[in-house]
Design a protein around this motif. Structure first.
Motif, PDB file in Angstrom:
ATOM      1  N   LEU A   1       0.834  -1.130   0.149  1.00 45.57           N
ATOM      2  CA  LEU A   1       0.086   0.097  -0.109  1.00 45.57           C
ATOM      3  C   LEU A   1       0.870   1.374   0.146  1.00 45.57           C
ATOM      4  N   ARG A   2       1.862   1.278   0.697  1.00 49.27           N
ATOM      5  CA  ARG A   2       2.964   2.399   0.624  1.00 49.27           C
ATOM      6  C   ARG A   2       3.335   2.593  -0.694  1.00 49.27           C
ATOM      7  N   LEU A   3       3.751   1.390  -1.454  1.00 43.61           N
ATOM      8  CA  LEU A   3       3.991   1.627  -2.770  1.00 43.61           C
ATOM      9  C   LEU A   3       3.113   2.286  -3.741  1.00 43.61           C
ATOM     10  N   LEU A   4       1.768   1.877  -3.675  1.00 39.81           N
ATOM     11  CA  LEU A   4       0.910   2.519  -4.368  1.00 39.81           C
ATOM     12  C   LEU A   4       0.667   3.976  -4.047  1.00 39.81           C
ATOM     13  N   GLY A   5       1.105   4.440  -2.663  1.00 37.15           N
ATOM     14  CA  GLY A   5       1.029   5.740  -2.558  1.00 37.15           C
ATOM     15  C   GLY A   5       2.517   6.926  -3.007  1.00 37.15           C
ATOM     16  N   GLN A   6       3.317   6.047  -3.586  1.00 35.98           N
ATOM     17  CA  GLN A   6       4.506   6.626  -3.968  1.00 35.98           C
ATOM     18  C   GLN A   6       4.331   7.081  -5.568  1.00 35.98           C
ATOM     19  N   SER A   7       4.784   8.288  -5.880  1.00 29.56           N
ATOM     20  CA  SER A   7       4.263   8.458  -7.155  1.00 29.56           C
ATOM     21  C   SER A   7       5.297   7.874  -8.235  1.00 29.56           C
ATOM     22  N   GLY A   8       6.629   7.480  -7.617  1.00 27.64           N
ATOM     23  CA  GLY A   8       7.612   6.938  -8.546  1.00 27.64           C
ATOM     24  C   GLY A   8       7.168   5.244  -8.911  1.00 27.64           C
ATOM     25  N   THR A   9       6.332   4.879  -8.312  1.00 32.43           N
ATOM     26  CA  THR A   9       6.201   3.407  -8.460  1.00 32.43           C
ATOM     27  C   THR A   9       5.857   2.959  -9.874  1.00 32.43           C
ATOM     28  N   GLU A  10       6.396   2.128 -10.261  1.00 36.95           N
ATOM     29  CA  GLU A  10       6.211   1.792 -12.013  1.00 36.95           C
ATOM     30  C   GLU A  10       5.279   0.708 -12.146  1.00 36.95           C
ATOM     31  N   TRP A  11       5.352  -0.250 -11.166  1.00 40.59           N
ATOM     32  CA  TRP A  11       4.570  -1.641 -11.391  1.00 40.59           C
ATOM     33  C   TRP A  11       3.463  -1.577 -10.521  1.00 40.59           C
ATOM     34  N   VAL A  12       2.538  -0.757 -10.821  1.00 42.37           N
ATOM     35  CA  VAL A  12       1.431  -0.579 -10.045  1.00 42.37           C
ATOM     36  C   VAL A  12       0.407  -1.680 -10.543  1.00 42.37           C
ATOM     37  N   ALA A  13       0.191  -2.098 -11.531  1.00 43.27           N
ATOM     38  CA  ALA A  13      -0.598  -3.275 -11.720  1.00 43.27           C
ATOM     39  C   ALA A  13      -0.237  -4.635 -11.000  1.00 43.27           C
ATOM     40  N   GLU A  14       0.978  -4.916 -11.046  1.00 41.99           N
ATOM     41  CA  GLU A  14       1.613  -5.768 -10.110  1.00 41.99           C
ATOM     42  C   GLU A  14       1.194  -5.708  -8.815  1.00 41.99           C
ATOM     43  N   VAL A  15       1.655  -4.502  -8.197  1.00 43.07           N
ATOM     44  CA  VAL A  15       1.090  -4.261  -6.806  1.00 43.07           C
ATOM     45  C   VAL A  15      -0.253  -4.629  -6.432  1.00 43.07           C
ATOM     46  N   LEU A  16      -1.126  -4.197  -7.191  1.00 41.86           N
ATOM     47  CA  LEU A  16      -2.449  -4.190  -7.198  1.00 41.86           C
ATOM     48  C   LEU A  16      -2.812  -5.865  -7.276  1.00 41.86           C
ATOM     49  N   GLY A  17      -2.425  -6.419  -8.309  1.00 47.04           N
ATOM     50  CA  GLY A  17      -2.493  -7.956  -8.354  1.00 47.04           C
ATOM     51  C   GLY A  17      -1.962  -8.604  -7.229  1.00 47.04           C
ATOM     52  N   VAL A  18      -0.968  -8.385  -6.432  1.00 43.17           N
ATOM     53  CA  VAL A  18      -0.378  -9.122  -5.370  1.00 43.17           C
ATOM     54  C   VAL A  18      -1.784  -8.900  -4.293  1.00 43.17           C
ATOM     55  N   LEU A  19      -2.178  -7.793  -4.303  1.00 39.86           N
ATOM     56  CA  LEU A  19      -3.188  -6.926  -3.104  1.00 39.86           C
ATOM     57  C   LEU A  19      -4.492  -7.924  -3.187  1.00 39.86           C
ATOM     58  N   ASP A  20      -4.545  -7.881  -4.513  1.00 39.15           N
ATOM     59  CA  ASP A  20      -6.082  -8.730  -4.734  1.00 39.15           C
ATOM     60  C   ASP A  20      -5.906 -10.023  -4.517  1.00 39.15           C
ATOM     61  N   ALA A  21      -4.981 -10.870  -4.861  1.00 44.29           N
ATOM     62  CA  ALA A  21      -4.802 -12.182  -4.713  1.00 44.29           C
ATOM     63  C   ALA A  21      -4.719 -12.402  -3.013  1.00 44.29           C
ATOM     64  N   THR A  22      -4.196 -11.736  -2.548  1.00 42.18           N
ATOM     65  CA  THR A  22      -4.183 -11.731  -1.071  1.00 42.18           C
ATOM     66  C   THR A  22      -5.780 -11.582  -0.403  1.00 42.18           C
ATOM     67  N   ALA A  23      -6.345 -10.617  -0.958  1.00 40.59           N
ATOM     68  CA  ALA A  23      -7.863 -10.535  -0.515  1.00 40.59           C
ATOM     69  C   ALA A  23      -8.592 -11.625  -0.739  1.00 40.59           C
ATOM     70  N   CYS A  24      -8.249 -12.425  -1.872  1.00 44.51           N
ATOM     71  CA  CYS A  24      -9.256 -13.445  -2.295  1.00 44.51           C
ATOM     72  C   CYS A  24      -8.652 -14.851  -1.139  1.00 44.51           C
ATOM     73  N   ALA A  25      -7.707 -14.673  -0.573  1.00 42.99           N
ATOM     74  CA  ALA A  25      -7.267 -15.972   0.358  1.00 42.99           C
ATOM     75  C   ALA A  25      -8.028 -15.512   1.889  1.00 42.99           C
ATOM     76  N   LEU A  26      -8.383 -14.380   1.957  1.00 40.66           N
ATOM     77  CA  LEU A  26      -9.068 -14.127   3.258  1.00 40.66           C
ATOM     78  C   LEU A  26     -10.199 -14.999   3.543  1.00 40.66           C
ATOM     79  N   GLY A  27     -10.302 -15.582   4.615  1.00 36.24           N
ATOM     80  CA  GLY A  27     -11.754 -16.317   5.201  1.00 36.24           C
ATOM     81  C   GLY A  27     -11.262 -17.714   4.927  1.00 36.24           C
TER      82      GLY A  27
END
Length: 237
Positions: free
Chosen positions: A53-79
């Motif tokens: 999430l900190r990476l998402l908040g940094q303007s210089g982060t290049e691999w935003v799609a990958e960061v979001l993809g990891v966060l979403d895959a993690t969210a899918c594992a909840l429960g």
């Protein structure tokens, strides 16, 4: 067992010099720091999610799609841990693991304030991954369903529109009292096969009692369009 070095894993992702390296790094973050065997949350997941999430908040982060993809895959594992606890004859054995899930869920829900603006990003893959994460992690059901619907209506890219529609259905199914049967039926008849397929694969998981006709329709569409090309983005690890 060697402790997982979460900062190093995140640094490798942030500093990747090309897309292939970024994808490998994202996979390492997911598998080594977020989920165990791709199924359940790990003890280091909260630390990893905070870093992502900190990476998402940094303007210089290049691999935003990958960061979001990891966060979403993690969210899918909840429960998963909570489900095991509910079925166990010794539920107290899972208290720590359920605590990991709770911490991650709260972090993701709070972190969506940095994700919602990505629905208007110039990259359709980023828009798609932001939508997927919202569908799997939001607790602001009504407002975010409306936000996803508005974004889908204005989306020019077929696969991105499919992801937005799928996320809206996913979130509606998670909401206490929010269903989209009329809109889902429209998507299941959409001219774009990828839209029909991605909506169908979620809609077919809804309880049949909600709308038996809709469940049958979704099953038929899923079977007919399961061979649709380009149904996922590279960042969907």
């Amino acid at each position: 067992m060697t402790p997982t070095d979460v900062p190093s894993l995140l640094r490798t992702l942030a500093e990747a010099n090309d897309r292939a390296a970024a994808r490998r790094a994202a996979w390492s973050v997911l598998q080594e720091a977020c989920v165990a065997g791709g199924a359940s949350i790990e003890a280091t997941a909260a630390e990893a999610v905070q870093g992502l999430l900190r990476l998402l908040g940094q303007s210089g982060t290049e691999w935003v799609a990958e960061v979001l993809g990891v966060l979403d895959a993690t969210a899918c594992a909840l429960g998963e841990w909570e489900a095991q606890q509910q079925w166990s004859s010794k539920p107290w054995l899972y208290d720590a693991e359920v605590g990991w899930e709770t911490a991650v869920a709260e972090l993701l829900a709070q972190g969506l304030s940095a994700v919602r603006p990505a629905l208007t990003d110039g990259d359709p893959e980023v828009r798609s991954m932001a939508a997927a994460l919202m569908g799997d992690a939001s607790v602001e059901w009504t407002a975010d369903v409306d936000l996803l619907l508005a974004a889908e209506a204005a989306e020019p890219h077929a696969l991105a529109r499919a992801c937005l529609a799928e996320a809206a259905v996913t979130l509606a199914l998670r909401a206490p009292a929010a269903r989209l049967p009329g809109r889902v039926k429209q998507w299941l008849r959409d001219p774009e096969a990828v839209v029909r397929f991605r909506v169908a694969r979620i809609a077919r998981t809804a309880p049949a009692a909600e709308d038996a006709q809709l469940a049958v329709l979704a099953d038929g569409v899923y079977d007919a369009d399961c061979g649709a090309m380009e149904t996922v983005w590279p960042a969907e690890v």
